[in-house]
Design an enzyme around this catalytic site. Structure first.
Site, mmCIF file in Angstrom:
data_model
loop_
_atom_site.group_PDB
_atom_site.id
_atom_site.type_symbol
_atom_site.label_atom_id
_atom_site.label_comp_id
_atom_site.label_asym_id
_atom_site.label_seq_id
_atom_site.Cartn_x
_atom_site.Cartn_y
_atom_site.Cartn_z
ATOM 1 C CG HIS A 1 -1.649 -1.227 1.293
ATOM 2 N ND1 HIS A 1 -1.296 -2.120 1.786
ATOM 3 C CD2 HIS A 1 -3.293 -0.919 1.309
ATOM 4 C CE1 HIS A 1 -2.694 -3.649 1.440
ATOM 5 N NE2 HIS A 1 -3.544 -2.693 1.033
ATOM 6 C CG HIS B 1 -5.752 1.839 -0.540
ATOM 7 N ND1 HIS B 1 -5.811 2.461 0.709
ATOM 8 C CD2 HIS B 1 -5.850 0.279 0.031
ATOM 9 C CE1 HIS B 1 -6.182 1.544 1.812
ATOM 10 N NE2 HIS B 1 -6.044 -0.105 1.097
ATOM 11 C CD GLU C 1 -20.252 -4.833 25.043
ATOM 12 O OE1 GLU C 1 -21.471 -5.538 26.495
ATOM 13 O OE2 GLU C 1 -20.716 -4.523 24.387
ATOM 14 C CG HIS D 1 -28.575 -12.160 27.644
ATOM 15 N ND1 HIS D 1 -29.518 -11.659 26.532
ATOM 16 C CD2 HIS D 1 -27.914 -11.568 27.965
ATOM 17 C CE1 HIS D 1 -29.267 -10.502 26.423
ATOM 18 N NE2 HIS D 1 -28.511 -10.453 27.244
#
Length: 673
Positions: free
Chosen positions: A35, A266, A415, A477
């Site tokens: 890159h 890129h 989280e 859950h």
């Protein structure tokens, strides 16, 4: 307005930046992969940072009070490799640059921690770098509050691109950093308006400055190709009482005559003709990898610029009281404090004798408290689930946002950001971080867990509510596949203790051994299975015989976590029918697999083997083979009480004993009463 009277910039700064540019372009061209666009676009900014503002000494890369530099847009790795080579990091040789992206080269496609000095973290997955850097800035501030600014006073600098800021993780990270007022954190946004698919306008219209400002950051806009403006922006950032984002407008592929500003620059080599045209356009007549001696000397001077500051720091450290100096050195080295294993053994004996039926998460909390009382480096928090996961023992004070004193951090409902920040704290040094949430939400943290495993750093991911025992919260859950999926990840230890004694032993193993760990603990109460003292801390072997057969083994029952009590009860039922079964508790498959073959054979025995775990059966058949079976859960659950769900899937002592009896009645069992 603060006084920003700055010394003059080296008149060769543009040529120095071009040296960096052409090292990147030539290395990518030689490798025919890579890159080049970002290194060409950010070379001016990087040159100003590394020659004037970054505090480092290339001769001593691991100096504890160095600034940290994180290349979050890690696909532009040749920018970092070029900087490290030019500033004099001895291991980053010209040959290493020429071997960019080749087999086993230290100059990997993306910067990888441990491959070369000066690489502070592994980056590549976009957004991870900026979030990890937040953890580094947190660690700096915490360590400074503890040891003082004479020993700890450095900054964290981040280069990030559009991809980093589009990833959702970045929002968690910048929100946390702004709330905590991490004023020594500076993010340089490579605002080139280009992504792989084309202009950023294809997919986003965010005003990034306003976004950061809404999260309590200072922001500055600057022309990324104007060294004077960049220099001034860095100076302003160093004086801010907030974290700072510098939006630097750049051109991807800067200097490439036909590819500058285009997405084609890129992720592909520019091509020989394009590089030839770039040499002419930028006035760089030198051959590939050839750096004029005056520019090489100027870069080396920049790399040694911090030597005086490092020597001063060494003197300040030497002048510190011996006890405090020794503690600082211990913390930075990662050595455990003296006497910790004896304290763990005493506590394990006391816990075994108490034999109290408690949730394993509560036993985990007690283990944390014991370790925290001996280990000031142990620091943790939760993703808004402190009272559920029980991440905060009494021994850990809540963090005070003003003084930054306290060792339990409120990460908020972030989280992924929490997990990445924990990685940054571990990489910074001086801390062993842990963070907790529900096990099912480990999915939100998984990319950061994977990077911790890839880097081999000591981080502990604590997850509670670990099975269908969650019950009424329902299928969303109830983690079913999570144990198997994390065990499939190389380089990480997964622990699932069976009671409070095992929790203590597993926690101690996690802090004592190198590398990351996942600690998985049950919400529900369990009958203690370790009720007699043992000197050997057997959980540290991953698996061990908890209860041997009363005679020749007819069966071996392996179990983990809350299912070990089921195995013990099933063993008693089998004994009534004359079947002698041994129970093996296996809190960590990974640790067990590292044991000598002789030990593993002794634990597992030769009798038919049965496994009990309230999760996916995937992976367990390597222990049972064709002669045994796995009692587990291979379907999603439903809402109901934990005991109801266990009965529904056949994870009860009578059901398991009946199944084992049925199996063994079909074969000859010698020695049966």
């Amino acid at each position: 307005m603060p006084d920003l009277s700055l010394p003059p910039i080296d008149a060769r700064i543009n040529e120095m930046a071009n040296a960096l540019r052409f090292l990147a372009a030539d290395a990518v061209e030689k490798a025919q992969t890579g890159h080049p666009g970002m290194p060409l676009g950010m070379a001016d900014i990087a040159s100003v940072l590394f020659t004037r503002h970054l505090k480092y000494d290339a001769a001593v890369p691991d100096w504890p009070d160095r600034d940290r530099f994180v290349l979050s847009n890690g696909h532009g790795s040749m920018l970092l490799y070029g900087l490290l080579h030019l500033t004099g990091y001895k291991e980053v040789t010209l040959d290493a640059l020429k071997r960019y992206r080749t087999s086993r080269s230290p100059t990997a496609a993306h910067p990888e921690y441990g491959h070369l000095p000066g690489i502070e973290t592994t980056t590549g997955p976009l957004g991870q770098g900026i979030a990890t850097a937040v953890g580094m800035a947190i660690a700096e501030r915490l360590l400074a509050a503890e040891f003082g600014s004479d020993l700890v006073d450095h900054r964290t600098w981040v280069f990030a691109g559009d991809g980093c800021l589009m990833e959702g993780l970045s929002q968690e990270a910048i929100s946390l950093a702004g709330h905590m007022r991490l004023s020594k954190l500076t993010v340089v946004f490579d605002d080139n308006g280009t992504t792989i698919d084309g202009p950023t306008a294809l997919a986003t219209s965010d005003d990034q400055r306003k976004r950061f400002e809404a999260s309590n950051w200072e922001t500055i806009a600057v022309d990324g190709h104007d060294p004077q403006a960049v220099d001034r922006a860095f100076a302003l950032a160093r004086q801010s009482d907030k974290p700072t984002m510098i939006a630097a407008r750049t051109h991807i592929g800067y200097g490439a005559p036909t590819k500058q500003g285009k997405s084609v620059a890129h992720g592909s080599p520019l091509g020989a003709d394009e590089i030839s045209g770039m040499r002419e356009k930028l006035g760089w007549p030198h051959a590939p990898f050839d750096i004029p001696e005056d520019l090489r000397s100027a870069w080396h001077d920049a790399g040694s610029r911090g030597a005086a500051a490092r020597h001063d720091w060494d003197e300040r450290l030497a002048a510190f009281p011996a006890e405090k100096r020794a503690e600082f050195d211990r913390r930075i080295s990662g050595a455990l404090p003296a006497g910790i294993e004896d304290a763990v053994k005493r506590a394990a004996d006391e816990t075994a004798r108490a034999a109290e039926a408690i949730p394993i998460r509560k036993g985990s909390q007690a283990a944390l408290g014991l370790l925290a009382s001996h280990m000031p480096e142990l620091i943790g928090g939760s993703a808004d689930l402190t009272g559920s996961v029980l991440t905060r023992p009494a021994e850990l004070a809540q963090l005070d946002a003003d003084s930054f004193v306290g060792r339990h951090l409120p990460f908020g409902i972030r989280e992924h950001g929490m997990a990445a920040a924990m990685n940054g704290m571990a990489l910074h040094g001086g801390f062993i971080p842990y963070g907790g949430t529900y096990f099912v939400f480990s999915d939100y943290a998984r990319p950061a867990i994977r990077l911790a495993a890839l880097m081999g750093i000591k981080v502990i991911f604590l997850f509670s509510h670990d099975s269908i025992g969650v019950g009424e919260d329902g299928a969303t859950h109830q983690p079913i596949e999570h144990l198997a999926s994390l065990r499939a990840m190389p380089g990480i230890r997964v622990y699932r203790p069976a009671d409070a004694v095992e929790a203590l032993e597993c926690w101690y193993d996690a802090v004592a051994e190198a590398g990351p760990s996942v600690m998985v603990v049950a919400r529900q109460k369990v009958v203690p299975v370790r009720t007699a003292p043992r000197e050997d801390l057997p959980s540290r072997r991953g698996g061990y015989v908890l209860s041997e057969a009363d005679g020749q083994r007819h069966a071996t029952i392996l179990a983990t976590g809350s299912e070990v009590e089921i195995a013990v009860a099933a063993r008693s039922i089998l004994a009534e029918s004359g079947i002698h079964a041994a129970v093996v508790s296996m809190p960590s498959v990974e640790v067990f697999e590292r044991q000598p073959q002789e030990y593993r054979d002794q634990v597992l025995g030769s009798a038919p083997r049965y496994v009990i775990e309230a999760g996916s059966t995937y992976g367990w058949h390597r222990y049972t083979g064709d002669r045994g079976r796995v009692f587990g859960v291979d379907t999603f659950g439903y809402s109901g009480s934990g005991p109801e769900l266990y009965a529904e899937v056949g994870l009860t002592p009578p059901a398991i004993a009946e199944a084992i009896l049925g199996d063994l009645n079909g074969v000859a069992v010698t020695g049966r009463a």
